[in-house]
Design an enzyme around this catalytic site. Sequence first.
Site, PDB file in Angstrom:
ATOM      1  N   TYR A  28       0.820  -1.212   0.000  1.00  0.00           N
ATOM      2  CA  TYR A  28       0.000   0.000   0.000  1.00  0.00           C
ATOM      3  C   TYR A  28       0.856   1.265   0.000  1.00  0.00           C
ATOM      4  O   TYR A  28       0.476   2.282  -0.569  1.00  0.00           O
ATOM      5  CB  TYR A  28      -0.880   0.052   1.258  1.00  0.00           C
ATOM      6  N   LYS A  44       2.766 -15.137   2.800  1.00  0.00           N
ATOM      7  CA  LYS A  44       2.990 -15.856   1.541  1.00  0.00           C
ATOM      8  C   LYS A  44       4.497 -16.086   1.429  1.00  0.00           C
ATOM      9  O   LYS A  44       5.150 -15.722   0.445  1.00  0.00           O
ATOM     10  CB  LYS A  44       2.418 -15.031   0.372  1.00  0.00           C
ATOM     11  N   ASP A  98      -3.365 -18.115   0.788  1.00  0.00           N
ATOM     12  CA  ASP A  98      -4.361 -18.823  -0.028  1.00  0.00           C
ATOM     13  C   ASP A  98      -5.060 -19.894   0.796  1.00  0.00           C
ATOM     14  O   ASP A  98      -6.284 -20.025   0.789  1.00  0.00           O
ATOM     15  CB  ASP A  98      -3.726 -19.397  -1.316  1.00  0.00           C
ATOM     16  N   ASP A 110      -6.815  -6.764   4.256  1.00  0.00           N
ATOM     17  CA  ASP A 110      -7.928  -6.090   3.567  1.00  0.00           C
ATOM     18  C   ASP A 110      -8.839  -7.135   2.938  1.00  0.00           C
ATOM     19  O   ASP A 110     -10.058  -7.112   3.109  1.00  0.00           O
ATOM     20  CB  ASP A 110      -7.357  -5.148   2.497  1.00  0.00           C
ATOM     21  N   ASP A 152     -12.848  -8.626   4.324  1.00  0.00           N
ATOM     22  CA  ASP A 152     -14.097  -8.601   3.549  1.00  0.00           C
ATOM     23  C   ASP A 152     -14.669 -10.017   3.446  1.00  0.00           C
ATOM     24  O   ASP A 152     -15.888 -10.228   3.536  1.00  0.00           O
ATOM     25  CB  ASP A 152     -13.873  -8.049   2.122  1.00  0.00           C
TER      26      ASP A 152
HETATM   27  C1  IPM Z   1     -10.598  -0.671   3.814  1.00  0.00           C
HETATM   28  C2  IPM Z   1     -10.593  -0.112   2.421  1.00  0.00           C
HETATM   29  C3  IPM Z   1      -9.339   0.718   2.165  1.00  0.00           C
HETATM   30  C4  IPM Z   1      -8.158  -0.225   2.271  1.00  0.00           C
HETATM   31  C5  IPM Z   1      -9.289   1.494   0.830  1.00  0.00           C
HETATM   32  C6  IPM Z   1     -10.472   2.363   0.629  1.00  0.00           C
HETATM   33  C7  IPM Z   1      -8.042   2.314   0.738  1.00  0.00           C
HETATM   34  O1  IPM Z   1     -10.746  -1.129   1.473  1.00  0.00           O
HETATM   35  O2  IPM Z   1     -10.531   0.110   4.770  1.00  0.00           O
HETATM   36  O3  IPM Z   1     -10.682  -1.897   3.967  1.00  0.00           O
HETATM   37  O4  IPM Z   1      -7.810  -0.906   1.298  1.00  0.00           O
HETATM   38  O5  IPM Z   1      -7.569  -0.292   3.348  1.00  0.00           O
HETATM   39 MN    MN Z   2     -11.233  -3.052   2.344  1.00  0.00          MN
END
Ligand code: IPM
Ligand code: MN
Length: 352
Positions: free
Chosen positions: A136, A186, A218, A242, A246
């Site tokens: 990042y 990884k 993975d 990240d 999700d």
């Molecule tokens: C999160 C988001 C951010 C990240 C983006 C918007 C920069 O996806 O907070 O999870 O990747 O950290």
């Molecule tokens: Mn995110």
Amino acid sequence: MKIAVLPGDGIGPEVTAEAVKVLESLGLDGVELTYADVGAAAWRSAGQPLPPATLETARAADAVLFGAVGDPECDTLERHLRPEQAILGLRKELDLFANLRPAKVFQGLENLSPLRSDIAGAMDLLIVRELTGDVYFGAKGQRMNDKGEREGWDAMNYSAPEVRRIAHVAFRAAAASGKPLTSVDKANVLETSQLWRDVVIEVAADYPQVALDHMYVDNAAMQLVSHPDRFGVMVTGNLFGDILSDLASACVGSIGLLPSASLGERQTAHGTFGLYEPIHGSAPDIAGKGLANPMATILSAAMMLRHSFSLEAEAGRIEAAVAAALADGVRGGDLGGSHGTAAIGEAVRARL
Ligand code: IPM
Ligand code: MN
Ligand code: NAD
């Protein structure tokens, strides 16, 4: 207790408003809210996604409540003007390197998960995501290669001190909860990950009581949906964290349910300075319609009370009210229900 409220874009202002109402209904003494624009909203009002005044408002507070940033209209701007730079800049400038993303299936609500309910019921993990390093924040760019082709590149790197400090956060969380720690990397391919693994093993010597294992990312994605009970605390880098968070949110039922705390080392008179935000984004597809689920942001406000204001009982009240609303059938569209943003906020406040 100074709280900087940065609602941001899309559904950010909608979900933040409900979280603020929940905080207000607790009737805490001495709370001072200061609002500032961030993301596309700030780009429109001040020409940049993270104006110095917004950063100062955040810095001057004891905690930051953040909605979301991102706007499809801004996706073709030069990168430094894009809304996402605001959240990246806040994390970096405020040195909020430790992102806590708890993912727990609410008891009795296993049927909200797309996983088989006997598998879903076992999910109760804390993802500790490193937040200020990795690919990042490495050098990046686009160039022409030797063959005259356009090429994009992003450097992935971690220094040993960066890994060490996030490892300590994760080991402390594992030690405090008595849960095992899984470090996700990884290392079979990436040097950055080899360094990560070496440093985590070094730090482990300080925590003989914590059971540590290592997993490739993975495999971790696969295990998360097939055997979530294998995880207690998971520590991983910025990019993997990240993606896996999700994924974990989907297992809980919806991304509209997952809160987060971003912490550093700075202490205030009340607790640890931190930024609190749902893990989801600005959801342009449902923005402005009153459809967003504010529970993730409300639960983020609970994390704020716990970590930045040392108000454990009040944090627990909010979490219990969210759980009770869900148990009573309160469901946003994200969970197949018909409750709108305001109705969900109201339902949570009614159960405080
Ligand atoms: C999160 C988001 C951010 C990240 C983006 C918007 C920069 O996806 O907070 O999870 O990747 O950290
Ligand atoms: Mn995110
Ligand atoms: P997103 O999280 O905004 O949305 C993904 C999907 O989940 C969408 O279908 C959306 O409607 C749904 N969703 C998200 N939150 C919800 C909620 N509270 N209630 C109901 N449904 C919800 O991810 P995306 O679509 O990939 O990104 C949209 C924008 O948000 C992009 O500009 C992205 O960069 C940004 N983003 C910002 C943050 C942040 O501010 N921390 C986090 C992630 C994405």
